[in-house]
Design an enzyme around this catalytic site. Structure first.
Site, mmCIF file in Angstrom:
data_model
loop_
_atom_site.group_PDB
_atom_site.id
_atom_site.type_symbol
_atom_site.label_atom_id
_atom_site.label_comp_id
_atom_site.label_asym_id
_atom_site.label_seq_id
_atom_site.Cartn_x
_atom_site.Cartn_y
_atom_site.Cartn_z
ATOM 1 N N HIS A 1 3.415 -5.083 -1.366
ATOM 2 C CA HIS A 1 4.675 -4.976 -0.606
ATOM 3 C C HIS A 1 5.146 -6.332 -0.101
ATOM 4 C CE1 HIS A 1 5.017 -0.585 -0.595
ATOM 5 N NE2 HIS A 1 3.717 -0.524 -0.403
ATOM 6 N N ASP B 1 8.630 -6.035 3.761
ATOM 7 C CA ASP B 1 8.281 -5.237 2.580
ATOM 8 C C ASP B 1 8.915 -5.890 1.356
ATOM 9 O OD1 ASP B 1 7.513 -2.987 0.866
ATOM 10 O OD2 ASP B 1 7.201 -1.919 2.741
ATOM 11 N N GLU C 1 -1.088 0.378 -0.903
ATOM 12 C CA GLU C 1 -0.379 0.392 -2.184
ATOM 13 C C GLU C 1 -0.266 -0.991 -2.821
ATOM 14 O OE1 GLU C 1 2.580 4.190 -1.552
ATOM 15 O OE2 GLU C 1 3.302 2.255 -0.854
ATOM 16 N N GLU D 1 13.641 4.185 3.106
ATOM 17 C CA GLU D 1 14.279 3.967 1.807
ATOM 18 C C GLU D 1 15.597 4.740 1.715
ATOM 19 O OE1 GLU D 1 11.066 4.636 2.222
ATOM 20 O OE2 GLU D 1 9.831 3.826 0.594
HETATM 21 C C1 ACM Z 1 2.465 4.230 3.100
HETATM 22 O O1 ACM Z 1 3.099 5.271 3.234
HETATM 23 N N1 ACM Z 1 2.536 3.544 1.971
HETATM 24 C C2 ACM Z 1 1.604 3.713 4.144
#
Ligand code: ACM
Length: 533
Positions: free
Chosen positions: A239, A168, A305, A448
């Protein structure tokens, strides 16, 4: 009694007792299950549980059963565990262990406990083929030891798919021999954002770690012995900041003043890869090494994203879009994912990606993880794609467990054990034919705000127990009945050493006073997703 609840369980009179003289008998093909069972029963009982002919615990095949189906027959003198395949036999063994007193999960000898199993008959088989958990080992690295422990906990709950989110913006966790800087540079960051607010400060503490290819082979072998498939995920085209930090030529070249580092913030990152042929080649080369390590039929490529702003304002990307005869940025993303899909398909694997991969058109054969609610599951199944349901508002285990103010770094909507228990992976909108595309579901554990395996325990358990039953049980679910069984099950987690969330709330040391989260209401969540599309 058992968790997940079996299809049927008939209790008789009396008990079978495991003693120092008890032996395990299994055909050679089931030696892996036999040695697992021996290893599970030895430490707490202190008994040798030798394997060999004439034992009173018998493992066997039953070709009439489904591959993951099993029966357990306990009489006063004998236990027979039969499975339709190795996985079924293994689940029968897992159930047998659960039938013993919870102290069986301790790793040292426990004296004064009668190691008895009630006389009974169990028939059981799972509803779904994909019963998963995703571990985000990119945001916070989980040491190998704890991944192996997590695999044991998954196996206890008859979960069979571990999706490892290996890369990521904030870290690259898999050794790639061809590109050593991915881990030299990409596997650690200078510091981490402390909390979920845009103004949250950094913690001034480096964080990092990665798995060598040998570590990952060990994880795969360990999981395989426990009937768990490990699905690796290498994120792209969004990411990807950790990869760009290691190899700036992958990026959009916006970092002309100073090189991009591994990201120290949480959230959605505008720094995404470029779409040059050399970048496609880089990612397919990475995937080739990944395929050597992971035999999984499904290979994750991410796809979620990916902000398109960078591509929109980048002259070279706009030129590339024209060269490729494409008109929108969604099509650019779709083009990139198709290139990865071609590569994986030619090697006999299937691409697995988040529901954004549907935007701009998706290659046949790709499997979609529906995370922004269930809309992706509906769209994908209707378009003939296989689906893994993992809607954020039902199975995102990083979301807060209650609306109490002492929940640690609360984010997302409230997601209680009961909410997870009620998770239905098959959307009501699908016809029976379309519904066959729903392979199952998985919980996603984004880390996170989980900076250690202890915190992962707090967020994952006991909600993962509820998920396991939601994916296993083929029939009516009764939350009150489950809750009673869960109370007994917690004694197993205690003996195993799981720091789950207690119903009374977080213990003082599980709280994070003063660290700001980002709790949202269901309305705010919906508005957020609407704003993205
Ligand atoms: C995600 O939660 N961005 C897959």
């Amino acid at each position: 009694m058992l968790l997940p609840r079996p299809t049927s369980l008939l209790i008789g009179e009396g008990d079978f007792e495991v003693t120092r003289a008890t032996r395990i008998t299994a055909p050679a093909e089931l030696s892996s299950a036999a040695s697992w069972l021996q290893g599970a029963l030895r430490p707490a009982t202190g008994y040798p549980l030798e394997t060999g002919p004439g034992g009173s615990i018998v493992l066997e095949w039953n070709p009439q059963l489904a591959p993951e189906g099993y029966t357990v027959d306990v009489s006063l003198t004998e236990v027979r565990v039969a499975g339709g395949g190795p996985a079924g036999v293994f689940y029968g063994c897992q159930s047998l262990v659960q039938l013993l007193p919870p102290q069986i999960y301790r790793r040292g000898r426990v004296l004064g406990v009668p190691w008895t199993v009630p006389v009974l008959q169990i028939e059981d088989a799972p509803r779904f083929a994909w019963r998963g958990a995703m571990l985000d080992v990119a945001r916070h690295f989980m040491p190998k030891h704890d991944v192996l422990r997590f695999i044991d906990l998954m196996a206890m709950h008859r979960l069979n798919t571990l999706h490892l989110h290996l890369t990521d913006d904030q870290g690259w966790r898999v050794e790639i021999q061809r590109y050593p800087r991915l881990t030299e540079v990409g596997s650690w960051r200078r510091e981490s954002q402390l909390g979920a607010a845009s103004y949250s400060r950094g913690d001034s503490r480096p964080h990092g770690g990665f798995y060598t290819q040998d570590d990952l082979r060990e994880i795969v072998a360990y999981a395989t012995e426990r009937s768990i498939n490990v699905v690796p995920e290498i994120e792209s085209p969004g990411h990807t900041q950790a990869a760009i930090a290691a190899y700036p030529e992958l990026g959009l070249g916006r970092e002309d003043t100073e090189p991009l580092g591994v990201w120290t913030r949480w959230g959605i990152d505008d720094n995404v890869i470029n779409l040059e042929e050399s970048t496609v080649e880089f990612f397919t080369n990475v995937l080739d090494e990944v395929l050597e390590i992971f035999p999984s039929p499904y290979i994750g490529v991410g796809g979620d994203e990916c902000p398109k702003t960078g591509w929109r304002i980048d002259e070279r990307t706009q030129q590339r879009k024209a060269e490729l005869g494409l008109t929108t940025e969604d099509e650019l993303q779709s083009w990139f994912i198709r290139r990865l899909d071609d590569h994986l398909s030619r090697r006999g694997r299937r691409l697995f990606g988040w529901d954004e991969i549907l935007e701009g058109g998706l290659a046949d054969g790709a499997t979609v993880a529906s995370w922004r609610g269930m809309a992706g599951a509906v769209a994908a199944a209707k378009a003939g794609h296989d689906v893994v349901s993992c809607p954020d508002n039902q199975v995102y285990l990083d979301y807060r467990q209650s609306d109490r103010s002492d929940e640690p770094i609360p984010v997302g909507t409230v997601l209680t054990i009961a909410d997870v228990y009620r998770f239905e992976p098959v959307p009501a909108e699908l016809t029976p034919e379309e519904a066959t595309h729903v392979l199952g579901g998985q919980a996603n554990i984004w880390t996170e705000h989980m900076d250690s395996p202890r915190t992962v325990d707090y967020f994952a358990f006991p909600r993962l127990c509820a998920l396991a039953e939601a994916l296993w049980l083929d029939g009516e679910r009764d939350y009150d009945e489950f809750a009673d069984r869960l109370d007994q099950h917690l004694a197993r987690l205690d003996a195993f050493g799981v720091e789950y969330r207690r119903s009374s709330g977080p213990q003082p040391w599980q709280q994070r006073p003063g660290v700001t989260g980002r709790p949202v209401t269901p309305q705010q969540r919906t508005a957020y997703f609407d704003s993205l599309s």
